[in-house]
Design a protein around this motif. Structure first.
Motif, PDB file in Angstrom:
ATOM      1  N   GLU A  90       0.832  -1.201   0.000  1.00 15.21           N
ATOM      2  CA  GLU A  90       0.000   0.000   0.000  1.00 15.21           C
ATOM      3  C   GLU A  90       0.873   1.260   0.000  1.00 15.21           C
ATOM      4  N   ARG A 109       2.100   1.716  -3.521  1.00 19.54           N
ATOM      5  CA  ARG A 109       1.011   2.192  -4.377  1.00 19.54           C
ATOM      6  C   ARG A 109       0.752   3.682  -4.161  1.00 19.54           C
ATOM      7  N   LYS A 110       0.666   4.090  -2.910  1.00 15.29           N
ATOM      8  CA  LYS A 110       0.435   5.509  -2.616  1.00 15.29           C
ATOM      9  C   LYS A 110       1.623   6.363  -3.067  1.00 15.29           C
TER      10      LYS A 110
END
Length: 74
Positions: free
Chosen positions: A21, A24-25
């Motif tokens: 995550e 991805r961010k």
């Protein structure tokens, strides 16, 4: 080999528990600001991944700096 970099924890763009995550961010932030290099790093408390702008790195002797282990550069 471990790479350490020093940041002020308050300068992080995001703090996320999940590595995937965080990546991805970080990629989303990178797309929005094409010229700014990002670093995904594991914090000194080893609980979260932090996203920092590479330009915000501090010298080790700076009063606000804490060591982070670099996991990925974007």
């Amino acid at each position: 080999m471990e790479t350490r970099i020093f940041f002020n924890p308050g300068d992080s763009v995001a703090n996320i528990h999940d590595y995937n995550e965080a990546v991805r961010k970080g990629q989303i932030f990178k797309r929005e600001r094409h010229n700014d290099d990002l670093v995904i790093a594991k914090g000194p408390n080893d609980e979260e991944y932090a996203i920092f702008y590479a330009k915000d790195a501090l010298p080790a002797e700076h009063r606000a700096s804490q060591p982070y282990e670099v996991k990925k550069k974007l």
